[in-house]
Write a protein that holds these residues in place. Structure first.
Motif, PDB file in Angstrom:
ATOM      1  N   LEU A  27      32.523  44.698  32.432  1.00 36.38           N
ATOM      2  CA  LEU A  27      32.872  43.759  33.502  1.00 36.38           C
ATOM      3  C   LEU A  27      34.135  43.019  33.061  1.00 36.38           C
ATOM      4  O   LEU A  27      34.102  42.239  32.108  1.00 36.38           O
ATOM      5  CB  LEU A  27      31.723  42.776  33.753  1.00 36.38           C
ATOM      6  N   VAL A  28      35.235  43.301  33.730  1.00 33.85           N
ATOM      7  CA  VAL A  28      36.541  42.803  33.309  1.00 33.85           C
ATOM      8  C   VAL A  28      36.982  41.675  34.233  1.00 33.85           C
ATOM      9  O   VAL A  28      36.991  41.832  35.452  1.00 33.85           O
ATOM     10  CB  VAL A  28      37.568  43.960  33.341  1.00 33.85           C
ATOM     11  N   LEU A  29      37.324  40.544  33.631  1.00 33.25           N
ATOM     12  CA  LEU A  29      37.845  39.417  34.421  1.00 33.25           C
ATOM     13  C   LEU A  29      39.306  39.173  34.049  1.00 33.25           C
ATOM     14  O   LEU A  29      39.812  39.686  33.047  1.00 33.25           O
ATOM     15  CB  LEU A  29      37.023  38.150  34.162  1.00 33.25           C
ATOM     16  N   GLN A  30      39.962  38.364  34.859  1.00 27.46           N
ATOM     17  CA  GLN A  30      41.387  38.103  34.677  1.00 27.46           C
ATOM     18  C   GLN A  30      41.584  36.629  34.303  1.00 27.46           C
ATOM     19  O   GLN A  30      40.941  35.747  34.890  1.00 27.46           O
ATOM     20  CB  GLN A  30      42.086  38.402  36.011  1.00 27.46           C
ATOM     21  N   VAL A  38      40.466  31.322  34.840  1.00 27.78           N
ATOM     22  CA  VAL A  38      39.811  32.612  35.063  1.00 27.78           C
ATOM     23  C   VAL A  38      39.723  32.796  36.566  1.00 27.78           C
ATOM     24  O   VAL A  38      39.255  31.908  37.278  1.00 27.78           O
ATOM     25  CB  VAL A  38      38.393  32.629  34.445  1.00 27.78           C
ATOM     26  N   GLN A  39      40.246  33.914  37.073  1.00 26.32           N
ATOM     27  CA  GLN A  39      40.226  34.104  38.519  1.00 26.32           C
ATOM     28  C   GLN A  39      39.583  35.432  38.898  1.00 26.32           C
ATOM     29  O   GLN A  39      39.820  36.461  38.299  1.00 26.32           O
ATOM     30  CB  GLN A  39      41.637  33.983  39.124  1.00 26.32           C
ATOM     31  N   HIS A  40      38.733  35.368  39.908  1.00 31.37           N
ATOM     32  CA  HIS A  40      38.126  36.547  40.505  1.00 31.37           C
ATOM     33  C   HIS A  40      38.113  36.310  42.013  1.00 31.37           C
ATOM     34  O   HIS A  40      37.728  35.236  42.441  1.00 31.37           O
ATOM     35  CB  HIS A  40      36.695  36.762  39.992  1.00 31.37           C
ATOM     36  N   ARG A  41      38.585  37.192  42.887  1.00 25.75           N
ATOM     37  CA  ARG A  41      39.010  38.519  42.596  1.00 25.75           C
ATOM     38  C   ARG A  41      40.355  38.557  41.880  1.00 25.75           C
ATOM     39  O   ARG A  41      41.149  37.613  42.013  1.00 25.75           O
ATOM     40  CB  ARG A  41      39.135  39.329  43.887  1.00 25.75           C
ATOM     41  N   PRO A  42      40.653  39.647  41.150  1.00 24.58           N
ATOM     42  CA  PRO A  42      41.927  39.733  40.444  1.00 24.58           C
ATOM     43  C   PRO A  42      43.106  39.775  41.414  1.00 24.58           C
ATOM     44  O   PRO A  42      43.008  40.294  42.511  1.00 24.58           O
ATOM     45  CB  PRO A  42      41.799  41.041  39.665  1.00 24.58           C
ATOM     46  N   ARG A  43      44.209  39.174  40.983  1.00 28.04           N
ATOM     47  CA  ARG A  43      45.400  39.118  41.816  1.00 28.04           C
ATOM     48  C   ARG A  43      46.622  39.511  40.974  1.00 28.04           C
ATOM     49  O   ARG A  43      46.563  39.495  39.752  1.00 28.04           O
ATOM     50  CB  ARG A  43      45.600  37.705  42.364  1.00 28.04           C
ATOM     51  N   GLY A  44      47.723  39.781  41.651  1.00 32.07           N
ATOM     52  CA  GLY A  44      48.976  40.125  40.975  1.00 32.07           C
ATOM     53  C   GLY A  44      49.692  38.912  40.424  1.00 32.07           C
ATOM     54  O   GLY A  44      50.724  39.037  39.755  1.00 32.07           O
ATOM     55  N   ILE A  45      49.150  37.727  40.720  1.00 35.72           N
ATOM     56  CA  ILE A  45      49.740  36.473  40.239  1.00 35.72           C
ATOM     57  C   ILE A  45      48.615  35.541  39.808  1.00 35.72           C
ATOM     58  O   ILE A  45      47.472  35.717  40.224  1.00 35.72           O
ATOM     59  CB  ILE A  45      50.574  35.768  41.346  1.00 35.72           C
ATOM     60  N   CYS A  46      48.944  34.549  38.979  1.00 35.75           N
ATOM     61  CA  CYS A  46      48.003  33.460  38.714  1.00 35.75           C
ATOM     62  C   CYS A  46      48.123  32.489  39.880  1.00 35.75           C
ATOM     63  O   CYS A  46      49.238  32.124  40.271  1.00 35.75           O
ATOM     64  CB  CYS A  46      48.363  32.766  37.397  1.00 35.75           C
ATOM     65  N   VAL A  47      46.991  32.054  40.451  1.00 34.89           N
ATOM     66  CA  VAL A  47      47.071  31.183  41.623  1.00 34.89           C
ATOM     67  C   VAL A  47      47.586  29.788  41.285  1.00 34.89           C
ATOM     68  O   VAL A  47      47.917  29.017  42.182  1.00 34.89           O
ATOM     69  CB  VAL A  47      45.702  31.045  42.338  1.00 34.89           C
ATOM     70  N   ALA A  52      53.012  36.241  36.909  1.00 35.07           N
ATOM     71  CA  ALA A  52      52.147  37.316  36.399  1.00 35.07           C
ATOM     72  C   ALA A  52      52.252  37.485  34.887  1.00 35.07           C
ATOM     73  O   ALA A  52      51.415  38.144  34.276  1.00 35.07           O
ATOM     74  CB  ALA A  52      52.507  38.630  37.081  1.00 35.07           C
ATOM     75  N   SER A  53      53.265  36.851  34.274  1.00 35.41           N
ATOM     76  CA  SER A  53      53.595  37.232  32.896  1.00 35.41           C
ATOM     77  C   SER A  53      52.537  36.818  31.881  1.00 35.41           C
ATOM     78  O   SER A  53      52.506  37.355  30.775  1.00 35.41           O
ATOM     79  CB  SER A  53      54.963  36.663  32.516  1.00 35.41           C
ATOM     80  N   ASN A  54      51.672  35.862  32.209  1.00 34.50           N
ATOM     81  CA  ASN A  54      50.646  35.440  31.256  1.00 34.50           C
ATOM     82  C   ASN A  54      49.239  35.887  31.640  1.00 34.50           C
ATOM     83  O   ASN A  54      48.257  35.409  31.089  1.00 34.50           O
ATOM     84  CB  ASN A  54      50.683  33.915  31.105  1.00 34.50           C
ATOM     85  N   LEU A  55      49.174  36.810  32.624  1.00 35.64           N
ATOM     86  CA  LEU A  55      47.861  37.308  33.051  1.00 35.64           C
ATOM     87  C   LEU A  55      47.368  38.377  32.097  1.00 35.64           C
ATOM     88  O   LEU A  55      48.120  39.237  31.669  1.00 35.64           O
ATOM     89  CB  LEU A  55      47.959  37.920  34.451  1.00 35.64           C
ATOM     90  N   GLU A  56      46.071  38.317  31.770  1.00 35.06           N
ATOM     91  CA  GLU A  56      45.477  39.383  30.971  1.00 35.06           C
ATOM     92  C   GLU A  56      44.048  39.625  31.429  1.00 35.06           C
ATOM     93  O   GLU A  56      43.413  38.765  32.041  1.00 35.06           O
ATOM     94  CB  GLU A  56      45.488  39.019  29.484  1.00 35.06           C
ATOM     95  N   HIS A  57      43.565  40.825  31.155  1.00 35.91           N
ATOM     96  CA  HIS A  57      42.172  41.141  31.427  1.00 35.91           C
ATOM     97  C   HIS A  57      41.364  40.950  30.154  1.00 35.91           C
ATOM     98  O   HIS A  57      41.855  41.181  29.051  1.00 35.91           O
ATOM     99  CB  HIS A  57      42.047  42.597  31.897  1.00 35.91           C
ATOM    100  N   PHE A  58      40.143  40.493  30.307  1.00 33.56           N
ATOM    101  CA  PHE A  58      39.236  40.429  29.151  1.00 33.56           C
ATOM    102  C   PHE A  58      37.843  40.870  29.586  1.00 33.56           C
ATOM    103  O   PHE A  58      37.495  40.808  30.770  1.00 33.56           O
ATOM    104  CB  PHE A  58      39.205  39.013  28.549  1.00 33.56           C
TER     105      PHE A  58
END
Lengths: 140, 390
Positions: A27-30, A38-47, A52-58
């Motif tokens: 189960l991968v979150l962003q 932490v944001q779900h659903r995943p997006r192409g940007i941080c809200v 986008a440059s500091n977004l990562e999946h964990f």
């Protein structure tokens, strides 16, 4: 018990990391490492920073609690009509986001608000497409 | 921030509710056109006077409002086909008031028409079975239905506040009593709390009789300046305040029990300069019984968690402290897919004193609140406060 034939989700570029994760039973979150969101659903940007440059999946623990739920007794849609009654639920994840899901492998009316649950991945082979995995939850 | 100086020089000059609840021989646009005639006749204006066109429907797609202008053979100077769900028409009246105040148009016509029943649409329980839309990738696999989302709201409310199915059932019973006094209502046979509780579960804890009916129908509203409305056929009903809001799941951290009505209601009351206790009639979108309870709490008519008590004991009946939906609402009168326009129509007719057996005793203020989309998931809210002119 669940005999839901989960319809195929549409994995866009934004959510590919999530659906690739479920294929590995993860189960991968962003998370945005700059904003610590932490944001779900995943997006192409941080809200928060719209960057986008500091977004990562964990990989999340898969542990959560039922925020709320309903036992669906009627849904005519393909994949669900024969599965009624089934449990639709929001689960609050340990890492601090919420996911819409199904609670399976139990008597539907045994589910309650606040119940502890654990993720499980249902892989479906379909003749019309490649196999895919959907995260659902079971009572702990 | 919005200004509290909302123009109070705008009025509703005409309304019309389509009488039919089943129209297999008509199209949506035909129903809208019949409603346009009804509302224009009610106001004393003609189609040629209309220079602002507002409308939405279940099937109007991109450029649908242009299609509607063509169907009516009119060339308005201001058009608005925004579709935010069942609340669209409350929002259209708000937008029409702003447009008239800004001089963009003078006579605005707001239209709705639907053949949901004769098309046998499964509106509440027809979950999606697939989608190529990235926004629904996280709901489609799980069999989310409209009623299921409201049911999840209801279960959370019950767990947090002890709200009961009996209390929700009282809302349905009250709406049915109102409908029994409305000759146009689809369901007029009185029901009891036991009838609601013994009807089959659709999505726990909501039973069949907790859910709105599905009908055909339509409606129209004519909006113009108060100055012009004073010289027209029907008693003008003044627009005192309005508000709009959106609520959604955010990044997965939203309090599900806080709905759009909280924000739009606060905005509308601030504009109108009125207190909750000043409102004589509330027209509340009642897709399900829980929708009424959630909306009354979020609009501030009672505190969060007190909705269960507020709706019982006849308190939202015709002789209660806050009468709700004297027409019988979507639970019993009509629900052709999107119900927002009927909230405004009944509010206006009540304020004019034209409602026969179900007429309230000289109401002077009314609130209409439409919900669009799905409470428990993403939705819109639009609030309108109306008053009789002095």
């Amino acid at each position: 018990m669940s005999n839901i034939e989960h319809p195929l989700p549409y994995a866009s570029f934004e959510s590919l990391g999530y659906w690739e994760g479920t294929g590995r039973d993860e189960l991968v979150l962003q998370r945005c490492n700059k904003c610590q969101i932490v944001q779900h659903r995943p997006r192409g940007i941080c809200v928060n920073c719209l960057d986008a440059s500091n977004l990562e999946h964990f990989v999340a623990s898969g542990k959560g609690t039922v925020y709320t739920y309903t036992v669906t007794e009627q849904n005519q849609a393909k994949g669900f009509a024969k599965a009624c009654p089934y449990v639709l639920a929001y689960v609050d994840l340990e890492e601090g986001s919420r996911i819409l899901t199904n609670i399976v492998d139990c008597e539907p009316y045994d589910v309650s608000v606040g119940a502890e649950v654990m993720v499980k991945f249902v892989t479906q082979e379909r003749p019309d497409t490649e196999s895919f995995a959907v995260p659902v939850f079971t009572l702990s | 921030m919005t200004s509290n100086q909302f123009p109070t020089n705008i009025a509703i000059a005409g309304v019309y509710e389509h009488e039919s609840r089943f129209s297999p021989d008509k199209t949506e646009f035909q129903i809208m056109a019949e409603c346009a005639k009804g509302a224009l006749d009610d106001s004393g204006l003609a189609l040629a006077d209309v220079d602002g066109l507002f409308g939405a429907s279940m099937t109007m797609g991109m450029m649908g409002i242009v299609d509607l202008a063509e169907y009516l053979n009119i060339r308005p100077s201001h058009i608005d086909g925004s579709n935010i769900g069942g609340s669209s028409f409350v929002s259209h009246v708000n937008h029409a008031a702003a447009a008239i105040n800004a001089g963009l148009c003078d006579v605005a016509l707001v239209l709705y028409g639907s053949t949901a029943a004769s098309n046998a649409m499964a509106i509440g329980t027809g979950g999606s079975s697939g989608s190529r839309n990235p926004e629904t990738a996280f709901t489609v696999p799980y069999g989310m239905t409209t009623v299921g989302s409201y049911a999840m709201y209801a279960n959370l409310h019950m767990k947090k506040y002890g709200t009961t199915s009996e209390q929700l059932a009282e809302i349905a019973v009250t709406m049915r009593h109102h409908a029994s006094l409305n000759p146009l209502a689809k369901m007029r046979k009185l029901i009891t709390v036991d009838d609601v509780l013994s009807s089959r579960l659709i999505s726990s804890p909501l039973h069949l009789l907790d859910c709105c009916i599905i009908s055909d129908g339509g409606g129209a509203v004519v909006v113009t300046s108060l100055e012009r409305a004073r010289d027209l056929r029907s008693k003008p009903i003044q627009i005192l305040g309005c508000g709009e809001a959106v609520q959604h799941q955010g990044v997965g951290d939203t309090d599900l029990l806080t709905i759009a009505a909280k924000q739009s209601g606060n905005q509308a009351f601030a504009m109108a300069g009125l207190k909750r206790s000043d409102i004589d009639l509330a027209m509340i979108y009642d897709s399900f019984t829980i929708t009424v309870l959630a909306t009354l709490e979020n609009l501030g008519f009672c505190k969060a968690g007190e909705g269960g008590n507020f709706v019982t004991g006849g308190n939202i009946g015709l002789k209660g402290t806050l009468p709700v939906n004297p027409d019988g609402g979507g639970l019993s009168s009509n629900h052709p897919g999107m119900r927002g326009i009927f909230l405004i129509i009944e509010a206006v007719k009540q304020l004019r004193g034209e409602c026969g057996e179900r007429q309230l005793d000289s109401p002077e203020t009314a609130l209409a609140h439409g919900t669009g989309g799905t409470i428990g998931d993403k939705h819109s809210g639009a609030t309108l406060i109306l008053g009789v002119t002095q």
